[in-house]
Scaffold this active site. Structure first.
Site, PDB file in Angstrom:
ATOM      1  N   ARG A 172      -2.104  -9.114 -34.459  1.00  0.00           N
ATOM      2  CA  ARG A 172      -3.225  -9.309 -33.520  1.00  0.00           C
ATOM      3  C   ARG A 172      -3.421 -10.806 -33.295  1.00  0.00           C
ATOM      4  NH1 ARG A 172      -5.690  -4.696 -36.726  1.00  0.00           N
ATOM      5  NH2 ARG A 172      -6.352  -3.126 -35.221  1.00  0.00           N
ATOM      6  N   ARG A 191     -16.245   3.098 -30.745  1.00  0.00           N
ATOM      7  CA  ARG A 191     -15.704   3.006 -32.106  1.00  0.00           C
ATOM      8  C   ARG A 191     -16.563   2.137 -33.015  1.00  0.00           C
ATOM      9  NH1 ARG A 191     -10.333  -0.736 -30.841  1.00  0.00           N
ATOM     10  NH2 ARG A 191     -10.519  -1.612 -32.920  1.00  0.00           N
ATOM     11  N   ARG A 251       1.176  -8.828 -30.445  1.00  0.00           N
ATOM     12  CA  ARG A 251       0.384  -8.362 -29.313  1.00  0.00           C
ATOM     13  C   ARG A 251      -0.258  -9.587 -28.671  1.00  0.00           C
ATOM     14  NH1 ARG A 251      -4.637  -4.622 -30.193  1.00  0.00           N
ATOM     15  NH2 ARG A 251      -5.564  -6.451 -31.151  1.00  0.00           N
ATOM     16  N   CYS A 258      -0.126   2.156 -34.051  1.00  0.00           N
ATOM     17  CA  CYS A 258      -0.614   1.048 -34.874  1.00  0.00           C
ATOM     18  C   CYS A 258      -2.132   1.038 -35.059  1.00  0.00           C
ATOM     19  CB  CYS A 258      -0.150  -0.287 -34.300  1.00  0.00           C
ATOM     20  SG  CYS A 258      -0.769  -0.600 -32.638  1.00  0.00           S
ATOM     21  N   HIS A 318     -15.874 -11.032 -37.233  1.00  0.00           N
ATOM     22  CA  HIS A 318     -14.707 -11.847 -37.579  1.00  0.00           C
ATOM     23  C   HIS A 318     -14.603 -12.105 -39.066  1.00  0.00           C
ATOM     24  CE1 HIS A 318     -15.651 -13.464 -33.339  1.00  0.00           C
ATOM     25  NE2 HIS A 318     -15.355 -12.192 -33.355  1.00  0.00           N
ATOM     26  N   ASN A 364      -7.138   3.450 -32.109  1.00  0.00           N
ATOM     27  CA  ASN A 364      -8.566   3.121 -32.200  1.00  0.00           C
ATOM     28  C   ASN A 364      -9.209   3.195 -30.824  1.00  0.00           C
ATOM     29  OD1 ASN A 364      -7.898   2.472 -34.805  1.00  0.00           O
ATOM     30  ND2 ASN A 364      -7.808   0.266 -34.423  1.00  0.00           N
ATOM     31  N   ASP A 365      -8.571   2.535 -29.872  1.00  0.00           N
ATOM     32  CA  ASP A 365      -9.119   2.552 -28.527  1.00  0.00           C
ATOM     33  C   ASP A 365      -8.845   3.875 -27.826  1.00  0.00           C
ATOM     34  OD1 ASP A 365     -10.578   0.171 -28.045  1.00  0.00           O
ATOM     35  OD2 ASP A 365      -8.701  -0.954 -28.174  1.00  0.00           O
TER      36      ASP A 365
HETATM   37  C1  PEP Z   1      -6.157   0.035 -31.331  1.00  0.00           C
HETATM   38  O1  PEP Z   1      -6.948   0.034 -30.386  1.00  0.00           O
HETATM   39  O2  PEP Z   1      -5.830   1.066 -31.959  1.00  0.00           O
HETATM   40  C2  PEP Z   1      -5.527  -1.214 -31.755  1.00  0.00           C
HETATM   41  C3  PEP Z   1      -4.556  -1.219 -32.634  1.00  0.00           C
HETATM   42  O3  PEP Z   1      -6.053  -2.379 -31.274  1.00  0.00           O
HETATM   43  P1  PEP Z   1      -7.395  -3.009 -31.788  1.00  0.00           P
HETATM   44  O4  PEP Z   1      -7.864  -2.224 -32.965  1.00  0.00           O
HETATM   45  O5  PEP Z   1      -7.114  -4.428 -32.125  1.00  0.00           O
HETATM   46  O6  PEP Z   1      -8.284  -2.854 -30.599  1.00  0.00           O
HETATM   47 MG    MG Z   2      -7.092  -1.720 -29.149  1.00  0.00          MG
END
Ligand code: PEP
Ligand code: MG
Length: 757
Positions: free
Chosen positions: A476, A645, A512, A682, A369, A634-635
């Protein structure tokens, strides 16, 4: 065995050392006197001081008993001989027959072959190795526990002398004492940027000035009283209501309590006082041993426990010294680099941003964080720098390279100037990007691209104006929950959402809903132990199982957007049914607001994040229901490659710029065209110019990036002939020979066409 303490025992020695330390003599004379006194006091024929040098070797600085000619001539390589062994292990070595030890090495110039017994102790300060103190005897003799203890106490006085810098005058250039040596550590790059400045310790270390006791009984009493107070204060903390609810914090306090009642620890502290140290110096000595062990400990669990013990010693020191003698939070220097083991986001926000150039964390990963906040504040941050807070002294020069993850502590002059150049270069580039701020992102062949930014905290909002972003593509909302110490109240949520919409000033904002659970832990919510948190009870799964939390948030969002546009999206949706149920909750909240006569948002768009691969095969179903999709790369990429990740071992193992990922993304874009629904992306993928170029060639026209990436990505867009890029990428996606990354091919395209990536 010779009578111990023939010259009055350790306390007398300490008192005499104190006198010698105060005498106005040269450093060499002082050292020479000290070794004579120690040898006499310990009834040893030899006493020698070895000082650790910047080059890692140990140089003989003074001796009583060995050949005087060897002083400053005898040098041991790191780990060489018994002295080297003491230094590398940071532990006393007590041998009745030194010559039969496998590590024994003989230096003819010292004439030491006639001595059999050997006692060597490390000279440590705050756990940092400064040298080795040795006594030797002709006879085969085992030194007693008391003698080892006494020699360690004496070594502490030497440590002060070495740390004072007094010995530097005796050293040849390049062979100075290591106490202030440059340190270079490769850690993890967490927040981009270069920070040059001076160390400010987040938790300033306490250095004890008064080492030698006047009245040992009195010091024992002080020690006992402070330990009692310490124990009581831990009990009070454990009774605290917040702590009762469990979690990590409680575990730490339980560990404190265990250590505070540990007989071994108490025994060590009392022993150290008995040798003639003040209570606080005794704590510091035992703490220094703990730190030295901590630095050599490989097992992360045990190291964590030693950290707890170190913290406890700090508390005890504070107790003993009282508030007057404690270091105060100093005024931040102009160029401050904060060094911490770890810290909370709220603590970071307490500092004046204008003075902060960098942040160094011993722990800290990209998703912690405090790192999220550091990124938002634009502070160059590196993490995973072991022992940073122990080896850095306040005021030390330091360089933080958030691009490469390096920390340079006390850097050599040349390095500082080359980094200054790097900083200037970056500043020039930033200035160029700033010039693009008000230009729309249009490719050379006339395609308009929307560049939105990712955000999550109030501190992010000024970036909308600073970067010229077209809006916020991903807000977020969980960040507010993660940086708070208690669950944000409805009114607090409402205030933040309003502030975001106000700051966006009519530009679109996509909120989100809460993406907590898994590794996004809320400190005040009981967390569930999960084998695989990333695949666990998180995001929309948690929200649908505990709808109250989500409903309060939805109410806040709908309320905040009264009379304006509201864009919402749900994270980690895996099946269309989850989206249906989420929309029902929105409906219920709308009904509630209507019934109470509240003004509603003027328009409402509800979308879905594409970050679970199952959705790639349910695009029609989801697109029939959603107003838009936003790819969370990312996910999505972590799940497609089954590569965590957050795990440095595997997170860079597979390249998102490879055919399988790009094909998947293209499928999403194509489905969006069929259903005439907007598709955005995103994840971090959009924040890198080369990757963003590939996304545009796949058909994306709206990307949401980290604020710092808007400039570089816009520069890429302005230099891109998109039709050419599409012509290049399309055949690659169907080329069966390309089984891994196509990064190089895309890089060649960019180079050939002069696209700035
Ligand atoms: C993602 O997963 O790409 C995303 C934008 O969400 P976060 O990085 O907050 O998991
Ligand atoms: Mg995500």
């Amino acid at each position: 065995m010779a009578a111990r303490g023939a010259m009055g025992g350790p306390r007398v020695l300490l008192r005499r050392l104190r006198e010698v330390m105060a005498e106005r003599v040269s450093a060499q004379e002082r050292l020479d006197k000290i070794v004579v006194m120690i040898a006499a006091n310990m009834v040893a024929e030899v006493c020698s001081v070895y000082v650790l040098r910047v080059d890692g070797s140990l140089e003989l600085y003074a001796t009583e008993g060995l050949s005087r000619a060897a002083v400053h001539m005898t040098v041991l390589r790191a780990g060489e001989g018994l002295v080297g062994l003491v230094a590398s292990e940071a532990q006393p070595l007590n041998l009745p027959d030194a010559q039969s030890h496998p590590a024994f090495s003989y230096k003819p110039e010292t004439g030491e072959e006639i001595y059999h017994s050997f006692l060597g102790v490390p000279v440590l300060r705050a756990g940092i190795m400064l040298g080795v103190l040795v006594v030797q005897n002709r006879a085969h003799r085992t030194y007693s526990e008391e003698e080892i203890e006494a020699l360690q106490t004496t070594a502490m006085v030497l440590a002060e002398m070495i740390a004072s810098g007094e010995l530097s005058a005796l050293a040849r250039p390049g062979a100075e004492p290591a106490v202030r040596r440059p340190v270079h550590v490769q850690g993890a790059a967490l927040a981009d940027g270069i920070g040059l400045g001076h160390v400010v310790l987040y938790e300033p270390r306490v250095f004890v000035k008064n080492l030698i006791a006047d009245d040992v009984q009195n010091e024992l009493k002080r020690l006992d009283q402070s330990v009692d107070t310490l124990r009581a204060s831990i009990d009070v903390m454990l009774d605290d209501e917040n702590v009762l609810r469990g979690g990590e914090h409680r575990d730490v306090l339980e560990a404190y309590r265990m250590f505070a009642h540990d007989r071994g620890w108490m025994h060590k502290l009392r022993e150290a006082v008995m040798t003639g140290l003040t209570a606080e110096a005794a704590v510091e000595r035992v703490q220094s041993d703990t730190r030295a062990r901590m630095q050599r400990m490989v097992d992360p669990y045990l190291r964590e426990r030693l950290h707890d013990l170190d913290d406890l010693a700090n508390r005890l020191l504070r107790e003993l010294l009282g508030p007057d003698q404690l270091p105060t939070k100093s005024v931040l220097p102009e160029n401050a680099v904060l060094v911490a083991r770890n810290m909370s986001p709220a603590a970071l926000l307490d500092y004046d941003r204008a003075h902060l150039r960098g942040l160094v964390l011993e722990e800290g990963t990209a998703t912690s964080h405090v790192v999220i906040v550091a990124k938002a504040l634009g502070i160059a941050t590196v993490g995973q720098i072991e022992n940073a807070a122990s080896i850095a002294d306040p005021g030390d020069a330091i360089i933080v390279d958030g691009e490469t993850g390096e920390m340079h502590l006390r850097p050599p002059a040349g390095l500082e100037s080359s980094y200054s150049e790097k900083v200037q270069l970056r500043a020039r580039r930033q200035a160029q990007y700033a010039e693009l701020r008000d230009k729309p992102a249009i490719t050379k062949d006339g395609q308009r691209v929307q560049l939105l930014m990712n955000a999550g905290l109030l501190v992010d909002l000024p970036h909308i104006a600073q970067t010229g972003a077209d809006g916020i593509g991903l807000f977020r909302t969980e960040l507010q929950f993660m940086v708070a110490s208690t669950l944000p109240r409805t009114s607090e949520q409402l205030r933040l959402y309003r502030a975001v919409l106000d700051a966006a000033n009519g530009k679109p904002v996509t909120f989100r809903t809460l993406d907590v659970g898994g590794d996004k832990v809320l400190p005040y919510m009981r967390s569930v132990e999960e084998e695989n948190p990333a695949l666990g009870w998180r995001a929309i799964r948690l929200s649908l199982d505990r709808p109250a939390l989500l409903r309060i948030q939805l109410r806040g969002l709908l309320h905040a957007a009264a009379g304006r546009e509201l864009r919402l999206m749900f994270p980690m949706v895996a099946v269309a049914d989850e989206f249906d149920r989420s929309k029902e909750l929105v409906e219920q909240e709308l009904t509630h607001l209507r019934r109470h006569g509240h003004k509603l948002p003027e328009t409402l768009h509800i979308g879905v994040m594409v970050e679970v691969p199952s959705l790639l095969f349910a695009l029609d179903e989801i697109l029939q229901r959603a107003d838009f999709l936003s790819v969370g790369s990312n996910d999505l990429v972590q799940f497609m490659f089954a590569a965590d990740r957050g795990n440095a071992r595997v997170s860079n193992r597979f390249d998102a710029l490879s055919v399988p990922v790009l094909r998947a993304l293209k499928t999403v874009v194509e489905a969006g065209k069929v259903h005439k629904k907007p598709i955005t992306l995103c994840g971090e993928l959009a924040s890198k110019p080369l990757e963003a170029m590939a996304l545009l060639a796949l058909g994306f026209r709206t990307l949401s990036l980290s604020p710092a990436a808007i400039g570089p990505v816009k520069a890429m867009v302005l230099g891109l002939d998109l039709a050419e890029a599409e012509k290049t990428l399309d055949p690659l996606l169907n080329d069966g020979a390309l089984t891994a990354s196509i990064r190089t091919l895309l890089g060649e395209f960019a180079a050939k066409h002069g696209v700035p990536v």
